[in-house]
Design an enzyme around this catalytic site. Structure first.
Site, PDB file in Angstrom:
ATOM      1  N   ARG A 166      26.308 -30.487 -19.062  1.00 52.76           N
ATOM      2  CA  ARG A 166      25.346 -29.380 -19.099  1.00 52.76           C
ATOM      3  C   ARG A 166      25.254 -28.801 -17.697  1.00 52.76           C
ATOM      4  O   ARG A 166      25.077 -29.539 -16.723  1.00 52.76           O
ATOM      5  CB  ARG A 166      23.953 -29.846 -19.531  1.00 52.76           C
ATOM      6  CG  ARG A 166      23.883 -30.517 -20.897  1.00 52.76           C
ATOM      7  CD  ARG A 166      22.427 -30.800 -21.281  1.00 52.76           C
ATOM      8  NE  ARG A 166      22.322 -31.757 -22.367  1.00 52.76           N
ATOM      9  CZ  ARG A 166      22.388 -31.442 -23.661  1.00 52.76           C
ATOM     10  NH1 ARG A 166      22.574 -30.175 -24.003  1.00 52.76           N
ATOM     11  NH2 ARG A 166      22.266 -32.365 -24.593  1.00 52.76           N
ATOM     12  N   ARG A 218      24.864 -31.077 -27.435  1.00 52.58           N
ATOM     13  CA  ARG A 218      23.988 -30.457 -28.430  1.00 52.58           C
ATOM     14  C   ARG A 218      23.077 -29.400 -27.814  1.00 52.58           C
ATOM     15  O   ARG A 218      22.421 -29.629 -26.804  1.00 52.58           O
ATOM     16  CB  ARG A 218      23.142 -31.535 -29.122  1.00 52.58           C
ATOM     17  CG  ARG A 218      22.260 -30.981 -30.245  1.00 52.58           C
ATOM     18  CD  ARG A 218      21.493 -32.075 -30.927  1.00 52.58           C
ATOM     19  NE  ARG A 218      22.348 -32.890 -31.766  1.00 52.58           N
ATOM     20  CZ  ARG A 218      22.312 -34.205 -31.814  1.00 52.58           C
ATOM     21  NH1 ARG A 218      21.491 -34.865 -31.027  1.00 52.58           N
ATOM     22  NH2 ARG A 218      23.105 -34.877 -32.628  1.00 52.58           N
ATOM     23  N   HIS A 226      15.067 -39.793 -15.513  1.00 53.33           N
ATOM     24  CA  HIS A 226      16.388 -39.640 -16.115  1.00 53.33           C
ATOM     25  C   HIS A 226      17.427 -40.586 -15.522  1.00 53.33           C
ATOM     26  O   HIS A 226      18.530 -40.718 -16.059  1.00 53.33           O
ATOM     27  CB  HIS A 226      16.843 -38.185 -15.937  1.00 53.33           C
ATOM     28  CG  HIS A 226      17.990 -37.780 -16.793  1.00 53.33           C
ATOM     29  ND1 HIS A 226      19.259 -37.584 -16.296  1.00 53.33           N
ATOM     30  CD2 HIS A 226      18.075 -37.534 -18.116  1.00 53.33           C
ATOM     31  CE1 HIS A 226      20.070 -37.218 -17.282  1.00 53.33           C
ATOM     32  NE2 HIS A 226      19.377 -37.193 -18.395  1.00 53.33           N
ATOM     33  N   TYR A 252      14.318 -33.331 -12.914  1.00 51.88           N
ATOM     34  CA  TYR A 252      14.639 -34.670 -13.395  1.00 51.88           C
ATOM     35  C   TYR A 252      14.818 -35.607 -12.204  1.00 51.88           C
ATOM     36  O   TYR A 252      15.320 -35.205 -11.154  1.00 51.88           O
ATOM     37  CB  TYR A 252      15.954 -34.684 -14.182  1.00 51.88           C
ATOM     38  CG  TYR A 252      16.000 -33.897 -15.463  1.00 51.88           C
ATOM     39  CD1 TYR A 252      14.947 -33.099 -15.892  1.00 51.88           C
ATOM     40  CD2 TYR A 252      17.141 -33.945 -16.268  1.00 51.88           C
ATOM     41  CE1 TYR A 252      15.020 -32.381 -17.074  1.00 51.88           C
ATOM     42  CE2 TYR A 252      17.222 -33.230 -17.459  1.00 51.88           C
ATOM     43  CZ  TYR A 252      16.158 -32.441 -17.847  1.00 51.88           C
ATOM     44  OH  TYR A 252      16.234 -31.730 -19.021  1.00 51.88           O
ATOM     45  N   HIS A 305      30.417 -37.854 -21.687  1.00 50.38           N
ATOM     46  CA  HIS A 305      29.077 -37.815 -21.100  1.00 50.38           C
ATOM     47  C   HIS A 305      29.082 -38.362 -19.673  1.00 50.38           C
ATOM     48  O   HIS A 305      28.053 -38.352 -18.993  1.00 50.38           O
ATOM     49  CB  HIS A 305      28.128 -38.634 -21.992  1.00 50.38           C
ATOM     50  CG  HIS A 305      26.680 -38.445 -21.705  1.00 50.38           C
ATOM     51  ND1 HIS A 305      25.878 -39.454 -21.201  1.00 50.38           N
ATOM     52  CD2 HIS A 305      25.870 -37.373 -21.855  1.00 50.38           C
ATOM     53  CE1 HIS A 305      24.642 -39.013 -21.056  1.00 50.38           C
ATOM     54  NE2 HIS A 305      24.605 -37.757 -21.447  1.00 50.38           N
ATOM     55  N   ARG A 357      12.048 -44.895 -20.384  1.00 47.11           N
ATOM     56  CA  ARG A 357      11.231 -43.685 -20.532  1.00 47.11           C
ATOM     57  C   ARG A 357      10.862 -43.393 -21.980  1.00 47.11           C
ATOM     58  O   ARG A 357       9.731 -43.086 -22.299  1.00 47.11           O
ATOM     59  CB  ARG A 357      11.974 -42.474 -19.967  1.00 47.11           C
ATOM     60  CG  ARG A 357      11.180 -41.180 -20.025  1.00 47.11           C
ATOM     61  CD  ARG A 357      12.062 -39.977 -19.795  1.00 47.11           C
ATOM     62  NE  ARG A 357      12.838 -39.630 -20.978  1.00 47.11           N
ATOM     63  CZ  ARG A 357      14.054 -39.099 -20.945  1.00 47.11           C
ATOM     64  NH1 ARG A 357      14.663 -38.903 -19.801  1.00 47.11           N
ATOM     65  NH2 ARG A 357      14.692 -38.794 -22.065  1.00 47.11           N
TER      66      ARG A 357
END
Length: 702
Positions: free
Chosen positions: A388, A418, A605, A481, A448, A577
């Site tokens: 992303r 997504r 994160h 984050y 990822h 988290r």
């Protein structure tokens, strides 16, 4: 564990993943409710809760509904069948929505006290109504498209999670003795998403008040302008959520990019999952919607504006009200690169590794590293994963410039990220146009991993420089984050990074990694080995401890390994988290395990894993892109990297210990599956607001 708790959770050993997520979103909602949270920050959190629930409905709840349709009755490992879980979730979601709107009404009242007034149209002054009317006629009206529904005009496509108005109309000369299907006419109007939901209206020049009206109300009050010759009987808002999951057959797709574009178009027509309707919705209109969407078991009556996600953008739009926000945070440039624009990243990294702690340390260092690599004539190749990125990413620009300058640039773009699929398709095409080699990863797996590899020609030969991180290469979210990253010229890590990219882009066999662990090949094994090793140390009376910080824990094998380590006497502190399926504090099973969650100003994160390994210099600490979830460990390309530099190890360990001291925002998971505030009787300690301690301590090492 008591029998009642076991019955409530269906399993005495595991918490259901989706019910755990509901608990997480309640913790976010608590931030919107807490009186110590600045008011505009509370509004932002409320918007986040709404958006979180939207995604949960469109993905997780949609998946459960699909299981129901398929007749699946098998229990998951937490003991729930899809049927029982769906009923339980529906009740919990209804309660959450009620709590959301109660919080909304409280915030509206408090905002008004601070002269930020969200007004009904009828409560506006004549001057304010004139301002609102002018906005409607000049800006809104030209955009609107009324869509009638009758025999000649079928029901139009209703886009997922867009707000619409349903208008029930009568002819001006209609009589009331006709049956509904002859008396009433029906049309829908989409609320323009390109415009803000809250419209500012003019106030007196000396007034301190900033007054806003909901665009929905403004259109409702002018609905007659769209339907001349008809009399509006009722106008109410509604919103539909559709199944947003993409099922892609990558093996049969000749062109993955084209296949995903086709699936994105089909997503617009995904199966309905949830219908939200405004309170007192006209029964004739409701019946039409139910018949059209074939949904009657997931209808939510909303007492307030549908879709509170607008509260986040509203809060961000308010100017000059710093007292209603958290104090401005200042990200410092990492002290290892203190020369700023004159920094020679390569010279620094030849001397030592550098650990980055975002957002307390600026992500600009990563962007500048890529920019310097793009401009350096001695850099021969840049390879990078992109999951992303922001809409105006400086990294994308640098990669394009490097390719145009003749460097070998390879970018692994994950098209299946997504809700970022369309943006990533755009970036993929731009990078290809600039001359980059763009690869879409491995069939059946999402890429990822977060990694940059720079290959540079130097006097003593080629040298590899690597960045690995826990967060996306997104300069916008890097300010919101908490993440960590490692920059290194360690030869073994560099060789592993080369092997990783060759494995993703070519037909390279599974490498024998020297330092890193990669999912789905070796990462699970590395975790299991390290957990079992701690258990062996505990049994032998040697120092043993596990501290792990990550986002979600739902993999049963990992949970079972942690239970066995706990029974062996290993002290285990988990900082999770969001979702956690492990039950801590169960007698004979997990007495030695604590689980805490921290929800605060920044989204936690980072993924950090510490294993004491007998103590001393043998302790190990890793950063990773993966959570302890089945999807991360078995269905994604993930990367975990050990920290070898002693100073970086100490810094990273101090970061996780910082979170363990938090007694302000930390919530402790009980064996019942609920969360309670962590109270230790000590002076208040808020980890995100004490990150300066780490930064100051770190600067003494440089």
């Amino acid at each position: 564990m008591d029998n009642q708790a076991a019955h409530r959770g269906s399993s005495p050993y595991y918490i259901n993943r989706d019910l755990s997520w509901i608990e997480f979103n309640y913790r976010v909602l608590e931030e919107a409710q807490h009186p110590d949270t600045p008011l505009l920050e509370r509004a932002k959190f409320l918007g986040i809760v709404s958006r979180n629930l939207d995604e949960f409905m469109s993905v997780r709840v949609a998946g459960i509904r699909n299981q129901l349709k398929a007749g699946i009755v098998k229990k998951d490992f937490s003991g729930y069948t899809p049927q029982v879980l769906y009923k339980r979730l529906s009740k919990r979601i209804e309660k959450m929505v009620t709590a959301e709107y109660r919080t909304y009404r409280d915030l509206i009242r408090l905002l008004a006290k601070d002269n930020l007034v969200l007004s009904h149209y009828d409560d506006l002054t004549a001057t304010q109504q004139k301002s609102a009317d002018d906005y409607f006629h000049n800006v809104i009206f030209p955009i609107l498209t009324p869509m009638a529904v009758d025999l000649s005009r079928p029901f139009p496509l209703v886009h997922s999670q867009n707000v619409y108005l349903a208008a029930v109309l009568e002819r001006e000369n209609a009589t009331s003795d006709l049956p509904d299907d002859e008396r009433y006419y029906f049309a829908i109007v989409q609320i323009p998403s390109i415009l803000p939901r809250l419209i500012p209206v003019a106030s007196r020049s000396h007034s301190k008040k900033q007054v806003y009206v909901l665009i929905d109300e403004l259109i409702c009050n002018h609905i007659q302008t769209l339907f001349s010759g008809y009399k509006p009987v009722a106008v109410h808002a509604f919103r539909l959520s559709r199944d947003a999951d993409l099922e892609i057959n990558e093996e049969e797709a000749e062109d993955l990019l084209e296949e995903i574009e086709n699936k994105l178009r089909k997503r617009r027509r995904g199966a309905p999952v949830r219908l939200e309707v405004q309170k007192d919705f006209h029964p004739y209109a409701l019946q039409l919607l139910l018949e059209e969407f074939e949904i009657d078991d997931a209808v939510y009556e909303i007492d307030g504006p549908i879709d509170l996600g607008f509260m986040t953008s509203f809060a961000g739009s308010i100017k000059n009200r710093d007292a209603l926000r958290y104090p401005t945070a200042r990200s410092v440039y990492p002290p290892e690169f203190a020369d700023g624009e004159d920094t020679d990243f390569f010279a620094t990294l030849k001397e030592r590794d550098v650990l980055l702690h975002h957002p307390f340390e600026s992500f600009d260092a990563v962007s500048d590293f890529v920019e310097q690599a793009a401009e350096d004539p001695n850099v021969m190749a840049i390879k990078m994963t992109l999951y992303r990125v922001s809409s105006k990413s400086p990294i994308i620009r640098s990669l394009a410039e490097a390719a145009e300058a003749g460097k070998q640039v390879t970018v692994v773009v994950e098209l299946k990220a997504r809700f970022d699929e369309e943006r990533n398709i755009t970036w993929a095409r731009e990078l290809e146009k600039a001359g980059c080699h763009v690869v879409y990863g491995l069939v059946g797996l999402k890429t990822h991993a977060k990694a940059i590899l720079v290959v540079r020609r130097e006097e003593d030969g080629l040298r590899r420089y690597v960045h690995v991180g826990t967060g996306n290469y997104n300069d916008t979210t890097a300010r919101l984050y908490t993440d960590v990253g490692l920059m290194t010229s360690n030869a073994s890590i560099g060789e592993d990074a080369s092997e990783l990219f060759n494995h993703i882009t070519g037909y390279s066999r599974h490498p024998d990694w020297q330092e890193i662990s990669v999912a789905p090949d070796t990462m699970m094994g590395t975790f299991v080995t390290n957990i079992r090793r701690e258990a062996d140390h505990a049994k032998a009376g040697r120092p043993s401890r596990i501290i792990a910080k990550f986002n979600s824990l739902s993999n049963q094998q990992i949970i079972d390994e942690l239970y066995e380590a706990s029974k062996a006497g290993v002290k285990i502190d988990l900082i999770v988290r969001g979702v956690c399926c492990l039950r801590p504090g169960v007698e004979g099973l997990s007495e030695n395990i604590t689980v805490r969650s921290i929800v605060d100003r920044y989204l936690e994160h980072s993924r950090i894993f510490y294993f004491e390994n007998g103590g001393g210099e043998d302790s190990e600490i890793f950063l990773a892109s993966a959570d302890w979830m089945t999807r991360n460990l078995t269905r994604r390309v993930e990367l975990m990297c050990p920290i070898r530099d002693a100073g970086c190890k100490d810094t990273l360990l101090n970061i996780v210990k910082l979170y363990l001291k938090d007694n302000v925002k930390a919530r402790i998971l009980t064996s019942r599956g609920s969360y309670e505030p962590f109270e230790n009787g000590e002076e208040d300690f808020r980890s995100q607001f004490r990150a300066e301690d780490i930064r100051t301590w770190k600067s003494t090492l440089v």
